[in-house]
Design a protein around this motif. Sequence first.
Motif, PDB file in Angstrom:
ATOM      1  N   PHE A 234       0.827  -1.207   0.000  1.00 41.58           N
ATOM      2  CA  PHE A 234       0.000   0.000   0.000  1.00 41.58           C
ATOM      3  C   PHE A 234       0.863   1.260   0.000  1.00 41.58           C
ATOM      4  CE2 PHE A 234      -2.512   2.720   3.258  1.00 41.58           C
ATOM      5  CZ  PHE A 234      -2.809   3.671   2.284  1.00 41.58           C
ATOM      6  N   HIS A 235       1.854   1.305   0.887  1.00 40.93           N
ATOM      7  CA  HIS A 235       2.674   2.510   1.017  1.00 40.93           C
ATOM      8  C   HIS A 235       3.552   2.748  -0.202  1.00 40.93           C
ATOM      9  CE1 HIS A 235       2.206   1.990   5.661  1.00 40.93           C
ATOM     10  NE2 HIS A 235       1.125   2.499   5.079  1.00 40.93           N
ATOM     11  N   ILE A 236       4.033   1.661  -0.816  1.00 41.44           N
ATOM     12  CA  ILE A 236       4.794   1.823  -2.059  1.00 41.44           C
ATOM     13  C   ILE A 236       3.875   2.356  -3.158  1.00 41.44           C
ATOM     14  CG2 ILE A 236       5.990   0.567  -3.900  1.00 41.44           C
ATOM     15  CD1 ILE A 236       7.193  -1.241  -1.744  1.00 41.44           C
ATOM     16  N   GLY A 237       2.675   1.796  -3.245  1.00 44.38           N
ATOM     17  CA  GLY A 237       1.720   2.291  -4.231  1.00 44.38           C
ATOM     18  C   GLY A 237       1.367   3.749  -4.011  1.00 44.38           C
ATOM     19  N   ASP A 238       1.225   4.170  -2.754  1.00 42.40           N
ATOM     20  CA  ASP A 238       0.924   5.565  -2.440  1.00 42.40           C
ATOM     21  C   ASP A 238       2.067   6.474  -2.884  1.00 42.40           C
ATOM     22  OD1 ASP A 238      -0.779   7.575  -0.896  1.00 42.40           O
ATOM     23  OD2 ASP A 238       1.136   7.778   0.143  1.00 42.40           O
ATOM     24  N   THR A 239       3.299   6.004  -2.673  1.00 42.77           N
ATOM     25  CA  THR A 239       4.464   6.797  -3.095  1.00 42.77           C
ATOM     26  C   THR A 239       4.469   7.000  -4.604  1.00 42.77           C
ATOM     27  OG1 THR A 239       5.755   5.917  -1.240  1.00 42.77           O
ATOM     28  CG2 THR A 239       6.978   6.925  -3.051  1.00 42.77           C
ATOM     29  N   TYR A 240       4.280   5.919  -5.345  1.00 43.62           N
ATOM     30  CA  TYR A 240       4.286   6.030  -6.811  1.00 43.62           C
ATOM     31  C   TYR A 240       3.096   6.856  -7.311  1.00 43.62           C
ATOM     32  CZ  TYR A 240       8.125   2.719  -7.429  1.00 43.62           C
ATOM     33  OH  TYR A 240       9.362   2.116  -7.419  1.00 43.62           O
ATOM     34  N   THR A 241       1.967   6.801  -6.612  1.00 39.33           N
ATOM     35  CA  THR A 241       0.819   7.624  -7.002  1.00 39.33           C
ATOM     36  C   THR A 241       1.184   9.102  -6.928  1.00 39.33           C
ATOM     37  OG1 THR A 241      -0.775   5.974  -6.222  1.00 39.33           O
ATOM     38  CG2 THR A 241      -1.561   8.238  -6.438  1.00 39.33           C
ATOM     39  N   ASN A 242       1.799   9.520  -5.836  1.00 42.71           N
ATOM     40  CA  ASN A 242       2.192  10.922  -5.692  1.00 42.71           C
ATOM     41  C   ASN A 242       3.257  11.330  -6.684  1.00 42.71           C
ATOM     42  OD1 ASN A 242       0.482  11.677  -3.547  1.00 42.71           O
ATOM     43  ND2 ASN A 242       1.821  10.701  -2.048  1.00 42.71           N
ATOM     44  N   MET A 243       4.085  10.373  -7.087  1.00 39.88           N
ATOM     45  CA  MET A 243       5.135  10.680  -8.060  1.00 39.88           C
ATOM     46  C   MET A 243       4.605  10.703  -9.490  1.00 39.88           C
ATOM     47  SD  MET A 243       8.152   8.344  -6.337  1.00 39.88           S
ATOM     48  CE  MET A 243       9.168   8.373  -7.812  1.00 39.88           C
TER      49      MET A 243
ATOM     50  N   LEU B 156      -8.403   3.934   1.524  1.00 38.76           N
ATOM     51  CA  LEU B 156      -7.302   4.806   1.111  1.00 38.76           C
ATOM     52  C   LEU B 156      -6.631   4.273  -0.164  1.00 38.76           C
ATOM     53  CD1 LEU B 156      -5.685   5.589   4.587  1.00 38.76           C
ATOM     54  CD2 LEU B 156      -7.007   7.147   3.136  1.00 38.76           C
ATOM     55  N   ILE B 157      -6.553   2.955  -0.276  1.00 38.70           N
ATOM     56  CA  ILE B 157      -5.981   2.360  -1.497  1.00 38.70           C
ATOM     57  C   ILE B 157      -6.859   2.697  -2.706  1.00 38.70           C
ATOM     58  CG2 ILE B 157      -5.488   0.170  -2.657  1.00 38.70           C
ATOM     59  CD1 ILE B 157      -4.708  -0.931   0.142  1.00 38.70           C
ATOM     60  N   TRP B 158      -8.176   2.544  -2.559  1.00 34.98           N
ATOM     61  CA  TRP B 158      -9.067   2.859  -3.677  1.00 34.98           C
ATOM     62  C   TRP B 158      -9.021   4.346  -4.034  1.00 34.98           C
ATOM     63  CZ3 TRP B 158     -11.094  -0.034  -7.240  1.00 34.98           C
ATOM     64  CH2 TRP B 158     -11.289  -1.400  -6.994  1.00 34.98           C
ATOM     65  N   LEU B 159      -8.852   5.193  -3.047  1.00 34.80           N
ATOM     66  CA  LEU B 159      -8.728   6.625  -3.345  1.00 34.80           C
ATOM     67  C   LEU B 159      -7.422   6.907  -4.081  1.00 34.80           C
ATOM     68  CD1 LEU B 159     -10.137   8.209  -0.059  1.00 34.80           C
ATOM     69  CD2 LEU B 159     -11.239   8.091  -2.302  1.00 34.80           C
ATOM     70  N   ASP B 160      -6.357   6.171  -3.747  1.00 32.92           N
ATOM     71  CA  ASP B 160      -5.110   6.299  -4.512  1.00 32.92           C
ATOM     72  C   ASP B 160      -5.305   5.852  -5.960  1.00 32.92           C
ATOM     73  OD1 ASP B 160      -3.313   7.495  -2.816  1.00 32.92           O
ATOM     74  OD2 ASP B 160      -2.501   5.628  -2.014  1.00 32.92           O
ATOM     75  N   ARG B 161      -6.030   4.757  -6.152  1.00 29.92           N
ATOM     76  CA  ARG B 161      -6.289   4.283  -7.513  1.00 29.92           C
ATOM     77  C   ARG B 161      -7.138   5.297  -8.288  1.00 29.92           C
ATOM     78  NH1 ARG B 161      -7.932  -1.716  -8.500  1.00 29.92           N
ATOM     79  NH2 ARG B 161      -7.002  -1.132 -10.486  1.00 29.92           N
TER      80      ARG B 161
END
Length: 534
Positions: free
Chosen positions: A419-428, A455-460
């Motif tokens: 999740f946290h890696i995905g959040d990082t790449y989302t912001n990048m 939070l994961i779905w909101l990142d997606r």
Amino acid sequence: MTEPEKLGPPRKEADLARQIRARGLALGHAPPQIAREIYEVCAPIHGTSQIKAQRLAYGIALSDVVAQVRALYELDGRPPPKLGETLLSAYESGYKRPGPAYLHDLCRVYHAEPADLGLPGPCVCGRPHARLLEPGVVLPPDTLLIDRDRTTSRQPFSVPPIAGVQYRAEDPRGGAGEEEETVLRRTLLQILAGAGVALDGQILGAVDGVRRKMDDTLVNASVSPTMLDQWEETALGYGKQYTSTPPLRLLCDVLLDFSEVRRMCEQRQPIELQERLCRLAAQLSGLAGALMINLGDHRLSRSFFRTARTAADETGDRSLRSWVSVREALVPMYYGDPRESLHLARRAQDLAGRTPSAAAAMAPIVEARALGMLVKRGRTDAAGSAKRAIARGQAVFGQLGKEHVADTAFGYTERQLAFHIGDTYTNMGDHTHADEALRRALTLYPSTSELDRTLIWLDRATCRLQKGEPEEALRTARETVLALSPGQFTDIIAQRARQLVGAAVAQYGETSEAKEFRAALASPTRSGTVEKQT
């Protein structure tokens, strides 16, 4: 019976009972009669139970009843009972029924029969407990001692007292924690009963009051190792519930136990026991700080982490101090400056050293998330550092033992890592790597972990927005919010959702999807579930 119409309009239960009691004392009524009057008037309005009416008739607090039961055990030469304010509160609210032993104790304390407490059957001792209390009759020494000064001198109490003289409902610990714990118990019982509970000023005041008293205790600071074993198991249990239990419900449980630990800390213990108590205090305070992030109060969250640092410093455990620091780094990540989050994450790595631990794995990933947020704000040069931090975190994670990767609060799990890696790449803005990590996270998280899954779905949804798909992004986000269970729609979810709709409106204008999403945020319907394709 006291007539409701003579007492004015219905008010709070305690106020109404106090007025009935004052009237009864003025008329020369004894406590058993006053208890019946309180029950007859308050039960239709507030649902007051007969067992609670007995306590209200004496004008005392839960802690006074517990203290009297303990005194009876002491006089009988028996070991102290396990009866506490939480259990007694559950009896009064009808969530639990006292067993034969505790029923006997309560009958002795209140000089009442089981039927007077609203419980069927005779007492286990087979003897009567009720007494006819006429005006001026002096009770024997085992009568409920409700005046702390009189308790100290062991003087009997005359029933009833002079009209207008009130009983003093003082906490035998000097009032420490009674008011806050009462608020937290009431909140917990309301949640258990399925009532909607708003995070208001009274609850926040009780939350901060519990933390402040722990601060006072730590700077001042006999418990058995067995009791400590039980509290440590309880703390670990909270860590496993962290992502699946509604935050406010879990916060009430955590802080009630936090108060118990504070009481154990009030006197200095042998050094090995004192260190374990401080560890417990740090863990529970840090967990409370993490829950306050979810509930949206960053000020109280910071305060709890400050308390956790104080407790952790007492242990000298670098791993624990590192855990507190890396958890604290999430406060500015969600509610402040990512540069502060970056600083705290790096400090956590310094504290962790080279020994593999959950905090040592999580800290580089939190650093990467903070760097990703800086990239989103225009610091494109931070992208390379973020990727290197991810690689460091993954390397440490690969060295962790099973005990470190099974707990979502005190450990660091594979699903959190994804999740946290995905959040990082989302912001990048790296949609390919972000979607890959977020999809994996969704397969690892159980359906009960609603907060993190949301939070994961909101990142997606953010990834879809960045790829130029605003309608799909807002639809996904809205369905995610509507699927939340009661108690899971917390401030951290609302904030992330508002950021998403704000970004969509800034890029594509006020679309119908944006309006629908805002309406969902203003009055979210959180019943049922919404199936989403991964």
